[in-house]
Structures are given as structure tokens and as C-alpha cells.
Scaffold this motif. Structure first.
Motif, mmCIF file in Angstrom:
data_model
loop_
_atom_site.group_PDB
_atom_site.id
_atom_site.type_symbol
_atom_site.label_atom_id
_atom_site.label_comp_id
_atom_site.label_asym_id
_atom_site.label_seq_id
_atom_site.Cartn_x
_atom_site.Cartn_y
_atom_site.Cartn_z
ATOM 1 N N THR A 6 0.953 -1.243 0.112
ATOM 2 C CA THR A 6 0.076 -0.003 -0.238
ATOM 3 C C THR A 6 1.047 1.281 0.195
ATOM 4 O O THR A 6 1.470 1.632 0.968
ATOM 5 N N PRO A 9 -1.037 4.664 2.164
ATOM 6 C CA PRO A 9 -1.864 4.271 3.066
ATOM 7 C C PRO A 9 -2.641 5.443 3.814
ATOM 8 O O PRO A 9 -2.103 6.726 3.463
ATOM 9 N N GLY A 37 -6.498 1.759 2.991
ATOM 10 C CA GLY A 37 -5.604 1.529 2.037
ATOM 11 C C GLY A 37 -6.086 0.003 1.483
ATOM 12 O O GLY A 37 -6.128 -0.986 2.121
ATOM 13 N N LYS A 38 -5.911 -0.014 -0.123
ATOM 14 C CA LYS A 38 -6.159 -1.140 -0.592
ATOM 15 C C LYS A 38 -5.596 -2.533 -0.192
ATOM 16 O O LYS A 38 -6.245 -3.515 0.121
ATOM 17 N N GLY A 39 -4.109 -2.588 -0.250
ATOM 18 C CA GLY A 39 -3.388 -3.385 0.296
ATOM 19 C C GLY A 39 -3.593 -3.889 1.655
ATOM 20 O O GLY A 39 -3.332 -4.943 2.113
ATOM 21 N N GLY A 57 4.843 -0.588 2.841
ATOM 22 C CA GLY A 57 4.270 0.837 2.143
ATOM 23 C C GLY A 57 5.049 1.731 2.872
ATOM 24 O O GLY A 57 6.059 1.587 3.381
ATOM 25 N N GLY A 136 -3.971 0.111 -4.934
ATOM 26 C CA GLY A 136 -4.051 1.615 -4.495
ATOM 27 C C GLY A 136 -3.367 2.606 -5.404
ATOM 28 O O GLY A 136 -2.620 2.235 -6.355
ATOM 29 N N ASP A 252 -10.997 -5.382 -2.934
ATOM 30 C CA ASP A 252 -9.630 -5.781 -2.281
ATOM 31 C C ASP A 252 -9.840 -7.016 -1.620
ATOM 32 O O ASP A 252 -9.041 -7.918 -1.579
#
Length: 306
Positions: A6, A9, A37-39, A57, A136, A252
Motif C-alpha cells: 500500500t 496508506p 488502503g487497498k493493500g 508501504g 491503490g 480488495d
């Protein structure tokens, strides 16, 4: 090991009130701060599935420390790269009586050359048998090829990768053979500047992504379910019945279910089944879905070859 990246984030500050009146003082009924955050969403779903992952990230400043504290409540393994500037805050305002949601997203930190180098060096431990999920938006000053640079590096080290992005950034990674890509049907149509008349056309254009190098293509279709397209076959997952509450993390969650199950089984059909269950379960939840909800929705999903 599965690694989630991510890049940008956030702390998601979610506010709930009856009505949002612009230009006036508004008072909330409820508020919550979540690590966004997508991750991060991918790692959280994998935690629910009892699958290990490491979240990577950039985080920085006082908000970065707060982000880590919020994330610690979910017991995730992390290996973030510290940066000088602050992690962003995204504000999400839910006006219940107006049935409207307003989002104000921060831009995020500027990442220095040294900080970028530190991040790339942090990827050196990734190797054969690992899967890296990149998802993201990028921080504002990062080169648009940043994801491509990561994909090239980890591929040389023997790892697989999944990328959740759209447009040219997605197309650029296809020659490196991502394990799976997941456009929704609107994004897939935009990629090829077409309008789909039926499901078969969606499958035809999904196969164009396979021809360009992707190993598997997932296409989410909201209330019409989802597709898994391979070079030889196509499969459909039905959309289970339920009230959609949170569509933000559904994609996600779908990636998390697919990646985590594929790591354990190497079975794309079972991975698709679990991915569809995770995506729908999150859509029916206030936050990222919990294991009990995923198990419940899994039983309502059937996979058919089409």
C-alpha cells in the motif's frame, strides 16, 4: 509468504450524521478511525482467513505512528518504510437521512529519492514462492512506472505478483505475466474503449488481457456476480443475496480471497470461489468482513462453467 503493498496508506476518519449541511457547523452522531488502503484491506482479509501476510508501504509523521497503532489492533505483520512527511487522512462523511456519502481524500506524502531506495531495498527478501499484491493510488510525486519497477524487481527474484490498478498502468505490467488482474466490467470496457452488450463480450475482452500476458482475469460485475476467465475456460460466480453496505473494500477482499487460497491450493476455481465470497461478505459489512460472514456467504455462492 504473501506481501501486500500500500504505497499511500491512510487513516480513514469516518463520520456519521443525519444530514450534511455545507457552509454550516455539523455535529456527528458517530465517528471511527480506521487504517485505510487497498493493500491493507487485503492483509486484513487474509488475517481473517488465517493466512500470513506482510504489509509494506510508506508511513510517516505523527499520523504514521497513529496509523501503526490502529493497525496493531488487527495483529498484522508489517514492514513499513518510514518517511519524513505525514501519512494522509481521508475523511468519509455518511449522511444517513440524505443517503449520501462524501469523501475528502488527502494527497499523501512526498517521497524522497532516498526513501524510495529504502523501500526498494526492503523488497530484497521477497523470492520464489512468494506473491506480492500491489494495490491503490501512488503518492503524488512517484513516477507512474513505480508499480512496473516493483513488478520487474520481484519477478527477477522469482516471485509472482498481482496488480489492482487500471488504464495504462495495468496494461504496462501485462508482459510481465501477473498472476491475476481484476478489472470490473466498466474498467475493462474503458481499457478497450468499447461498450459490452452481453456477458460473452466481457469474456472476449478479458481474454485480450490474457493474450497480453495475464495468467488469470477476474471481472467483478456488481449485482451480476463475477467472472474468472482463463485461456481455455470461463467461470461465473453468482451474486449472493444481501444488502450492500460497504462497496469500497469489496474488490480488495476479492483479491485477498483469491491470492490467499491460490497460495495454499494452486487451484484457480477454488480461489475464485473464496474470492467471490470475501468480496460479497465485505460488501454486506460495515467494515472488512469477518471470518464468520465469509463462511456464511461462501455457502451461498456457486461456480459454474460457461
Amino acid at each position: 509468504m504473501i506481501y501486500t503493498i500500500t504505497v499511500n496508506p491512510s487513516i480513514d476518519y469516518v463520520l456519521q450524521l443525519k444530514n450534511l449541511n455545507t457552509g454550516e457547523v455539523n455535529r456527528t452522531q458517530n465517528d471511527v478511525k480506521l487504517p485505510g488502503g487497498k493493500g491493507i484491506n487485503v492483509s486484513r482479509i487474509m488475517k481473517e482467513l488465517n493466512i500470513d501476510s506482510t504489509a509494506l508501504g510508506f508511513i510517516g509523521g505523527a499520523t504514521g505512528s497513529m496509523f501503526e497503532e490502529l493497525l496493531s489492533q488487527h495483529n498484522l505483520k508489517t514492514s513499513f518504510t518510514r518517511v519524513k512527511e505525514d501519512t494522509r487522512i481521508n475523511v468519509k462523511i455518511n449522511a444517513t437521512e440524505q443517503n449520501e456519502e462524501t469523501e475528502i481524500n488527502g494527497a499523501g506524502p512526498v517521497i524522497s529519492d532516498d526513501e524510495q531506495e529504502n523501500f526498494m531495498n526492503n523488497l530484497n527478501e521477497i523470492g520464489k514462492g512468494d506473491i506480492v499484491v500491489m494495490a491503490g493510488s501512488l503518492c503524488r510525486n512517484l513516477n507512474t512506472n513505480f508499480y512496473l519497477d516493483i513488478a520487474e524487481k520481484i519477478q527477477k527474484q522469482g516471485a509472482e505478483f498481482i496488480i489492482d490498478t487500471t488504464g495504462q498502468a495495468l496494461l504496462d505490467t501485462l508482459p510481465l505475466h501477473p498472476l491475476v488482474v481484476k478489472p470490473n466490467h466498466h474498467e475493462l470496457a474503458d481499457l478497450f474503449k468499447v461498450t459490452f452488450k452481453d456477458e460473452q463480450e466481457i469474456i472476449t475482452y478479458a481474454r485480450k488481457l490474457l493474450d497480453k500476458g495475464a495468467k488469470h482475469v477476474l471481472v467483478s460485475m456488481a449485482g451480476d456476480g463475477a467472472l474468472l476467465v482463463t485461456k481455455d475456460k470461463a467461470y461465473k460466480a453468482n451474486a449472493p443475496k444481501g444488502t450492500v453496505i460497504n462497496s469500497v473494500g469489496a474488490g480488495d477482499s476479492m483479491i485477498a480471497g483469491f491470492a490467499g487460497t491460490f497460495m495454499e491450493t494452486n487451484d484457480p476455481i477454488e480461489s475464485f470461489h473464496m474470492g467471490a465470497a470475501c468480496g460479497s461478505a465485505t460488501a454486506f459489512s460495515q467494515d472488512i468482513a469477518i471470518k464468520e460472514k465469509i463462511d456464511e456467504v461462501y455457502k451461498e455462492i456457486s461456480i459454474i462453467e460457461i
